[in-house]
Design an enzyme around this catalytic site. Structure first.
Site, PDB file in Angstrom:
ATOM      1  N   HIS A  50       0.862  -1.197   0.000  1.00 38.46           N
ATOM      2  CA  HIS A  50       0.000   0.000   0.000  1.00 38.46           C
ATOM      3  C   HIS A  50       0.891   1.237   0.000  1.00 38.46           C
ATOM      4  CE1 HIS A  50      -2.755   3.081   1.509  1.00 38.46           C
ATOM      5  NE2 HIS A  50      -3.757   2.277   1.193  1.00 38.46           N
ATOM      6  N   CYS A  89      -3.838   2.569  -4.248  1.00 40.88           N
ATOM      7  CA  CYS A  89      -4.722   3.406  -3.428  1.00 40.88           C
ATOM      8  C   CYS A  89      -4.798   4.769  -4.101  1.00 40.88           C
ATOM      9  CB  CYS A  89      -4.221   3.517  -1.985  1.00 40.88           C
ATOM     10  SG  CYS A  89      -5.340   4.519  -0.974  1.00 40.88           S
ATOM     11  N   TYR A 108     -14.741   4.953   8.052  1.00 43.71           N
ATOM     12  CA  TYR A 108     -15.259   3.593   7.927  1.00 43.71           C
ATOM     13  C   TYR A 108     -16.716   3.429   8.376  1.00 43.71           C
ATOM     14  CZ  TYR A 108     -10.811   2.052   6.262  1.00 43.71           C
ATOM     15  OH  TYR A 108      -9.702   1.880   5.471  1.00 43.71           O
ATOM     16  N   HIS A 140      -7.817   0.290  -3.907  1.00 41.31           N
ATOM     17  CA  HIS A 140      -8.566   1.163  -3.002  1.00 41.31           C
ATOM     18  C   HIS A 140      -9.029   2.349  -3.816  1.00 41.31           C
ATOM     19  CE1 HIS A 140      -6.422  -0.084   1.027  1.00 41.31           C
ATOM     20  NE2 HIS A 140      -7.128  -1.050   0.488  1.00 41.31           N
ATOM     21  N   ASP A 153     -12.343   2.924  -0.263  1.00 45.58           N
ATOM     22  CA  ASP A 153     -11.424   3.180   0.846  1.00 45.58           C
ATOM     23  C   ASP A 153     -11.933   4.478   1.463  1.00 45.58           C
ATOM     24  OD1 ASP A 153      -9.203   2.961   2.455  1.00 45.58           O
ATOM     25  OD2 ASP A 153      -7.794   3.742   0.972  1.00 45.58           O
ATOM     26  N   HIS A 154     -12.545   4.384   2.587  1.00 48.26           N
ATOM     27  CA  HIS A 154     -13.131   5.535   3.294  1.00 48.26           C
ATOM     28  C   HIS A 154     -14.422   6.000   2.626  1.00 48.26           C
ATOM     29  CE1 HIS A 154      -8.784   6.820   4.569  1.00 48.26           C
ATOM     30  NE2 HIS A 154      -9.030   5.533   4.772  1.00 48.26           N
TER      31      HIS A 154
HETATM   32  C1  CS2 Z   1      -6.152   2.153   4.611  1.00 47.33           C
HETATM   33  C2  CS2 Z   1      -4.800   1.934   5.255  1.00 47.33           C
HETATM   34  O1  CS2 Z   1      -7.692   3.313   5.864  1.00 47.33           O
HETATM   35  C3  CS2 Z   1      -6.798   3.384   5.055  1.00 47.33           C
HETATM   36  O2  CS2 Z   1      -6.402   4.402   4.547  1.00 47.33           O
HETATM   37  O3  CS2 Z   1      -6.044   2.215   3.249  1.00 47.33           O
HETATM   38  O4  CS2 Z   1      -4.938   1.997   6.619  1.00 47.33           O
HETATM   39  C4  CS2 Z   1      -4.282   0.607   4.830  1.00 47.33           C
HETATM   40  O5  CS2 Z   1      -5.082  -0.393   5.365  1.00 47.33           O
HETATM   41  C5  CS2 Z   1      -2.897   0.271   5.255  1.00 47.33           C
HETATM   42  O6  CS2 Z   1      -2.023   1.304   5.065  1.00 47.33           O
HETATM   43  C6  CS2 Z   1      -2.426  -0.922   4.470  1.00 47.33           C
HETATM   44  O7  CS2 Z   1      -1.356  -1.510   5.082  1.00 47.33           O
HETATM   45 MN    MN Z   2      -5.836   2.976   0.988  1.00 47.60          MN
END
Ligand code: CS2
Ligand code: MN
Length: 400
Positions: free
Chosen positions: A234, A272, A375, A299, A352-353
């Protein structure tokens, strides 16, 4: 279709799998957060979680994250034991049929923001990163040794002015925000612990951290390959160094270097979009295209950049990242993999979020549990609905 997934933090997540059912996700992304970083994920523990997920009608498709300990990142006393444990965890995941592992290599911090509760005009709440606030934390709250060296004179001055404009409550909130633990953990650092964790990196520069990552990959990739598990690093969030700590997974060049250090399908990337997109010199569509065959997890998230190194998390289809463009790359790549009967053509994506919506607040109150920033149920449900829609639109337009 790309596999739609949802991050679920396990039995303590305030959101139930029965609620995730209505979002359109078919895959679950989770981690065994109860196991301390560096220790082994046993087959029994993995299977127990897997059964819970399957009983609710989902597949556990990605382990996010199998965390890399600070000892491994630092390569200091005890790291070998952690590497051996990591190998075992990867093997165990493979045996249990979980073929994708997400991890990151950010020293000390995972994702960082300066405000986790930014009210927007539509009534939703988002997060933001503001460089001046981060610098104010560094210089005036943490008072990190030699921090001055990392700022220009005028940068440091603006940070001090900013700090003195804050009320005591706002200062305390800034400190809490930055010290907050990672998603999935209830712990947060004390200032003292944080200083100690950072100073462990005093002797580690970018070159050394890169070295430690390639050593780690040299050890783990062969095991991943044998176990049929694809590793997916990531990117840094945000993608630039913070608090004098090196960050080495921030740009296209960084990713290229990582992929070529172990040139196999099993050494891949979590794309991401929001993390990479926070930098104006990162073209996320181009990055996706360049490394398409090594994207194992995606993501999707968006950011709006408000100044150099300042941004907030926008609604998924509204920020600076061309999500439609990224989607085109993913859809094309999935077709390519399917035609070759290749590995990993599920191509798991997840929102992601998402924004915290007023209805999410009601849910939090009712359950007496708060959701991790980004989340919530309704916010991510909106995001996933938009992503599913854009995928279908893109497929129609491409005749796929
Ligand atoms: C996730 C990260 O919530 C987030 O932004 O994308 O916490 C992600 O899970 C970690 O960095 C991956 O190791
Ligand atoms: Mn991410």
């Amino acid at each position: 279709m790309l596999e739609k997934t949802w991050r679920w933090f396990g039995p303590f997540d305030p959101i139930a799998l029965s609620e995730v059912k209505q979002t359109g996700a078919t895959g679950i992304v989770t981690a065994l957060h109860q196991i301390p970083v560096g220790e082994i994920w046993t087959e029994a523990d993995i299977m127990e979680r897997k059964r819970t997920i399957e009983a609710a009608g989902f597949a556990w498709t990605v382990a996010e994250s199998l965390p890399v300990s600070e000892l491994i990142k630092l390569r200091s006393e005890g790291y070998q034991r952690h590497i051996e444990n990591y190998k075992l965890s990867v093997r165990n995941l493979g045996k249990c049929g979980i073929d994708t592992v997400c991890y990151n290599f950010m020293p000390v911090l995972d994702w960082s923001r300066t405000d986790l509760e930014v009210p927007m005009t539509d009534g939703s709440v988002t997060t933001k990163f503001q460089s001046v606030a981060f610098a104010a934390f560094d210089l005036c709250i943490l008072k990190r040794r030699n921090a001055e060296r990392d700022y220009t004179r005028s940068g440091a001055e603006s940070a001090r002015t900013f700090y003195s404009s804050l009320h005591e409550k706002e200062k305390a909130r800034l400190q809490r925000t930055i010290l907050l633990g990672l998603p999935g953990s209830a712990n947060s650092f004390s200032l003292e612990e944080f200083r100690a964790a950072i100073s462990a990196y005093d002797r580690i520069d970018e070159a050394e951290l890169r070295d430690n990552l390639s050593y780690f990959l040299g050890q783990i990739v062969p095991v991943a390959e044998e176990s049929g598990v694809a590793l997916a690093i990531h990117p840094d969030d945000p993608p630039w160094p913070l608090l004098g700590l090196p960050r080495i997974v921030s740009t296209k060049e960084d990713l290229r270097r990582i992929l070529s250090s172990a040139d196999t399908f099993f050494n891949g990337i979590t794309l991401c979009a929001g993390s990479l997109g926070a930098r104006s010199d990162n073209n996320v569509v181009d990055i996706a295209k360049s490394f398409a065959s090594r994207l194992h997890f995606i993501h999707l998230r968006n950011v709006k950049r408000t100044a150099d190194r300042d941004f907030f998390e926008s609604h998924h289809l509204e920020g600076d990242v061309d999500i439609g463009g990224v989607m085109q790359v993913l859809v094309r790549e999935q077709r390519r993999r399917a035609e070759r009967g290749g590995l990993n053509h599920r191509m798991p994506i997840r929102p992601d979020h998402g924004r915290l919506m007023p209805a999410d607040r009601i849910l939090e109150k009712e359950r007496g549990k708060s959701v991790y920033p980004g989340y919530s149920l309704i916010g991510r449900m909106k995001a996933l609905a938009e992503l599913r829609g854009i995928e279908i639109g893109v497929r129609r337009a491409m005749n796929f």
